[in-house]
Write an enzyme that holds these catalytic residues in place. Structure first.
Site, PDB file in Angstrom:
ATOM      1  N   LYS A   1      35.842 -12.944   2.895  1.00  0.00           N
ATOM      2  CA  LYS A   1      34.661 -13.514   2.250  1.00  0.00           C
ATOM      3  C   LYS A   1      34.312 -12.594   1.090  1.00  0.00           C
ATOM      4  CE  LYS A   1      29.992 -14.598   3.731  1.00  0.00           C
ATOM      5  NZ  LYS A   1      29.027 -14.427   4.811  1.00  0.00           N
TER       6      LYS A   1
ATOM      7  N   HIS B   1      31.474 -12.678  -0.829  1.00  0.00           N
ATOM      8  CA  HIS B   1      30.050 -12.551  -1.121  1.00  0.00           C
ATOM      9  C   HIS B   1      29.340 -12.103   0.156  1.00  0.00           C
ATOM     10  CE1 HIS B   1      30.720 -16.528   0.558  1.00  0.00           C
ATOM     11  NE2 HIS B   1      29.477 -16.467   1.001  1.00  0.00           N
TER      12      HIS B   1
END
Ligand code: OMP
Length: 213
Positions: A103, A105
């Site tokens: 991921k 963010h």
């Protein structure tokens, strides 16, 4: 076979988790039985499964610091085991899991939950040829953690790349034990004792003769 192992096999058959028929495995082998842990798909079934995992690992006496559930199937299994260890065995241990894709963010990264450090217990469903577990070892090594052992529901007792079973190869290559709630041998024992399920015995036995150890 211990009582919880017999109960576990009965429970897996009742839920359709353990089925008999013709199934092509990840390894390409065509098996007369299949164990689909995804069918422990209700709250009570998952809770009971977690209790069986917890019982098996406590029984083994293995020491570990953190539980790790490899994505995707291992995630609810590690969670359910962590809950059962806390609730039933007074062992409140950290647990974590990985994402399949990083991921970029928020908190970022591929690991979620407690830090993956110390002696790690990997919780997964089944080992057949050992491919999936080798991938998990790379994640653990990348974190500089040590694998304490692997906890699975079913040991299919099949040959790996050589003459040893896939599980014996994993134990040899990574120097850690593999603990299972039940193995194929116990499934065979269960089938032999059941008047109806007995009909599956010859096919499972023949498969074992071909791929087993
Ligand atoms: P190996 O990577 O060959 O050890 O296969 C393990 C994986 O096969 C498991 O994590 C499952 O995704 C899948 N599997 C089952 O879930 N149940 C079975 O009875 C057999 C397999 C399999 O394909 O071998």
């Amino acid at each position: 076979m211990q009582a919880y192992q017999r109960d576990f096999i009965r429970f897996a058959i009742e839920r359709g988790v353990l089925r008999f028929g013709q199934f092509t495995l990840k390894s390409g082998r065509v098996s007369p039985y299949f164990f689909n842990a995804g069918l422990f798909n209700s709250g009570s079934a998952l809770a009971r499964l977690g209790q069986c995992y917890a019982e098996a690992v406590i029984d083994s006496g293995l020491d570990f610091d953190v539980l790790f559930g490899p994505a995707y199937k291992g995630i609810p299994l590690a969670a359910a085991t962590a809950v059962a260890l806390a609730d039933r065995h007074d062992r409140d241990l950290p647990w974590c899991f990985n994402r399949k894709e990083a991921k970029d963010h928020g908190e970022g990264g591929t690991l979620v939950g407690a830090p993956l450090q110390g002696r790690v217990l990997i919780v997964d469903d089944v080992i057949t040829a050992g491919t999936a577990i080798r991938e998990v070892m790379q994640i653990i090594r990348a974190q500089d953690a040590q694998a304490a052992g692997v906890l699975i529901a079913l040991d299919r007792q099949e040959r790996g790349q050589g003459e040893l079973s896939a599980i014996q190869e994993v134990e040899r290559d990574f120097g850690m034990p593999v603990i299972s709630i039940v193995s194929l041998e116990q499934v065979l024992e269960y089938l032999a004792e059941d008047a109806v399920l007995k009909e599956h015995l010859p096919a499972v036995q023949a498969y074992r003769d071909q791929y087993g150890i």
